[in-house]
Design a protein around this motif. Structure first.
Motif, PDB file in Angstrom:
ATOM      1  N   PHE A 127       0.827  -1.212   0.000  1.00 25.98           N
ATOM      2  CA  PHE A 127       0.000   0.000   0.000  1.00 25.98           C
ATOM      3  C   PHE A 127       0.864   1.267   0.000  1.00 25.98           C
ATOM      4  O   PHE A 127       1.384   1.644  -1.036  1.00 25.98           O
ATOM      5  CB  PHE A 127      -0.969  -0.041   1.187  1.00 25.98           C
ATOM      6  N   THR A 128       0.993   1.929   1.136  1.00 24.25           N
ATOM      7  CA  THR A 128       1.750   3.185   1.204  1.00 24.25           C
ATOM      8  C   THR A 128       2.954   3.024   2.125  1.00 24.25           C
ATOM      9  O   THR A 128       3.008   2.120   2.961  1.00 24.25           O
ATOM     10  CB  THR A 128       0.887   4.343   1.750  1.00 24.25           C
ATOM     11  N   SER A 129       3.906   3.947   1.982  1.00 25.95           N
ATOM     12  CA  SER A 129       5.101   3.938   2.833  1.00 25.95           C
ATOM     13  C   SER A 129       4.821   4.486   4.226  1.00 25.95           C
ATOM     14  O   SER A 129       5.701   4.443   5.083  1.00 25.95           O
ATOM     15  CB  SER A 129       6.212   4.759   2.173  1.00 25.95           C
ATOM     16  N   ARG A 130       3.650   5.001   4.469  1.00 29.76           N
ATOM     17  CA  ARG A 130       3.297   5.554   5.790  1.00 29.76           C
ATOM     18  C   ARG A 130       2.956   4.406   6.718  1.00 29.76           C
ATOM     19  O   ARG A 130       1.827   3.917   6.754  1.00 29.76           O
ATOM     20  CB  ARG A 130       2.124   6.526   5.662  1.00 29.76           C
ATOM     21  N   ASP A 131       3.932   3.977   7.495  1.00 31.36           N
ATOM     22  CA  ASP A 131       3.749   2.763   8.298  1.00 31.36           C
ATOM     23  C   ASP A 131       2.769   2.938   9.448  1.00 31.36           C
ATOM     24  O   ASP A 131       2.327   1.959  10.046  1.00 31.36           O
ATOM     25  CB  ASP A 131       5.103   2.241   8.809  1.00 31.36           C
ATOM     26  N   GLN A 132       2.398   4.200   9.787  1.00 33.69           N
ATOM     27  CA  GLN A 132       1.392   4.392  10.838  1.00 33.69           C
ATOM     28  C   GLN A 132       0.039   3.799  10.435  1.00 33.69           C
ATOM     29  O   GLN A 132      -0.735   3.380  11.300  1.00 33.69           O
ATOM     30  CB  GLN A 132       1.198   5.886  11.150  1.00 33.69           C
ATOM     31  N   LEU A 133      -0.230   3.779   9.136  1.00 32.41           N
ATOM     32  CA  LEU A 133      -1.526   3.289   8.683  1.00 32.41           C
ATOM     33  C   LEU A 133      -1.641   1.778   8.800  1.00 32.41           C
ATOM     34  O   LEU A 133      -2.733   1.260   9.049  1.00 32.41           O
ATOM     35  CB  LEU A 133      -1.761   3.713   7.227  1.00 32.41           C
ATOM     36  N   SER A 134      -0.547   1.083   8.613  1.00 37.14           N
ATOM     37  CA  SER A 134      -0.607  -0.380   8.596  1.00 37.14           C
ATOM     38  C   SER A 134      -0.329  -1.018   9.955  1.00 37.14           C
ATOM     39  O   SER A 134      -0.740  -2.163  10.194  1.00 37.14           O
ATOM     40  CB  SER A 134       0.367  -0.935   7.548  1.00 37.14           C
TER      41      SER A 134
END
Length: 459
Positions: free
Chosen positions: A412-419
């Motif tokens: 998905f995205t590089s923003r690891d807070q989301l995962s």
């Protein structure tokens, strides 16, 4: 004979009222004359002011103009001198150069992190292995020899970031990876020898000697390297400090006079050069040492990750004791400072242009479909994290967790807070996590902010 006059007796002690009245008149006259004189002076003054007021106003305006001109001249000279300094050093990022002056090497007493006294820190050692029930006893990492290359999986959900380093995880494989068995099989990077993130045999040999490690990375010529402080002599002997660089960062640091010595060290940091980075996005390359420490340090029992924008400033053994051993935890990570909902964080990521609306929407749609709650909390604390510092024990459960987290970031995205909350919610067997408050994270590091923007790879 007879005196026709009238005699009026006069006593010496009686006041001469008449005389007094007569004497008072001249004084009254003098007072009136004095008042009249003052009034005439005021009248003359007013007449002069009325006559000359344009001249007075003009003089005041000239004086004010001279004062303001002198101020502008002083500011102009100051700006010119500053610009002269900047012209001499065009490579210095002025906005961030001032940050280290206030934060670098700051070693104040922790406010929230409860460390042992210095004399006890000197005696700390790794605890003995505990024989306790664990639902996952072994993790097998998928490789190219296990699963043949499938071109169809690369096109699933429109993603193109899977490659020979990650392997091409299908949606079915993703779903199976969250099912808990004693032996787990999962994609976890290093899928193919041709996948990239190449490390020399000399560096691999050093990394295999590490039993505990503090690591960081800077790719694309990004941040500078900040020397760790606050450690005990015991920690220096028992803990490795490893910084991962690519060739761009190496060239950037050498140009600034930061040379690697013959033993591959700069200060306390052992520099490891990673070549052939697998992703164009340098943030994604940074997730490899951040999340896959158990793959890079196969014999390490503990690891502490520190983002490159921060200076680690505490004793690592003391941090392990305070955040893991004392709380009987296997993973410690900071709560998010502003939000607790993944869905609120997704809106913030799009608003701040940290990821495109399309890729965030793709991720959030999948998480809603899987049933991720709106406001997930873990043991009464926020599940939404801030992962600039990660402290963990390398166990089968935590290793599996980090692999799953890495795969979500790639998909998905590089923003690891989301995962992070999603993986925590799906992998229900990982319960002994220490979600420490923001003030503890601030006690762990001095934050300098990013010095310069990392250059993407020209793939």
């Amino acid at each position: 004979m007879f005196n026709n006059g009238i005699s009026i007796p006069v006593a010496d002690d009686q006041p001469d009222e008449f005389g007094g009245r007569l004497r008072s008149r001249p004084r009254r006259k003098r007072r009136k004359s004095e008042f009249r004189g003052k009034s005439e002076l005021a009248n003359r003054t007013c007449k002069q002011l009325t006559r000359w007021w344009p001249v007075l106003v003009l003089v005041a305006a000239v004086l004010l103009l001279i004062f303001e001109t002198s101020k502008l001249g002083w500011k102009s000279s100051t700006v010119k001198s500053e610009l002269g300094i900047h012209d001499k050093k065009p490579n210095v990022v002025v906005s961030s150069a001032k940050k280290p002056e206030g934060n670098l090497n700051r070693l104040d007493a922790p406010r929230c992190l409860k460390l042992l006294p210095p004399e006890e820190l000197q005696q700390l050692d790794f605890p003995l292995n505990k024989d306790s029930f664990v639902p996952i006893k072994k993790v097998i990492y998928m490789s190219e020899s296990d699963t043949p290359y499938d071109t169809n999986s690369q096109q699933e959900m429109g993603t193109t970031r899977f490659n020979l380093f990650t392997g091409y995880q299908t949606l079915n494989q993703r779903e199976q990876s969250f099912k808990v068995n004693e032996t787990a099989s999962v994609h976890c990077g290093f899928y193919s020898e041709s996948g990239g993130f190449t490390i020399s045999n000399e560096d691999k040999s050093y990394m295999q000697t590490c039993k505990s490690v503090v690591s960081t990375c800077a790719f694309g010529g990004g941040d500078d390297l900040y020397q760790p402080i606050g450690m005990s002599d015991a920690s220096v002997q028992k803990v490795c400090y490893v910084a991962f660089w690519d060739e761009i960062t190496l060239a950037t640091q050498e140009a600034q006079g930061h040379k690697i010595d013959e033993e591959r060290f700069i200060g306390k940091w052992r520099i490891v050069i990673a070549r052939n980075l697998p992703f164009r996005d340098q943030r994604l390359n940074g997730k490899i040492p951040k999340m896959l420490a158990h793959r890079l340090f196969p014999h390490a029992r503990y690891s502490i990750w520190v983002d490159s924008k921060s200076q680690f400033r505490r004793d690592p053994l003391g941090v392990l004791e305070a955040l893991l051993w004392r709380t009987n935890s296997v993973l410690a990570i900071s709560e998010h400072g502003a939000r607790s909902s993944v869905y609120d964080e997704a809106k913030a990521v799009v608003k701040k242009n940290k990821a495109t609306p399309e890729e965030v929407e793709l991720q959030i749609t999948q998480y809603r479909h899987d049933g991720l709650p709106e406001d997930k909390r873990f043991n009464g604390k926020k599940a939404l994290n801030e992962a600039s510092v990660i402290v963990r024990e390398h166990t089968p459960v935590t290793n599996l967790f980090m692999c799953l987290w890495f795969n979500e970031v790639v998909r998905f995205t590089s923003r690891d807070q989301l995962s992070f909350p999603y993986v925590l919610w799906r992998l229900k067997v990982l319960k002994n996590i220490n979600m420490f408050p923001v003030c503890t994270r601030k006690d762990l590091v001095n934050s300098m902010g990013h010095i310069r923007k990392a250059k993407p790879l020209g793939l």
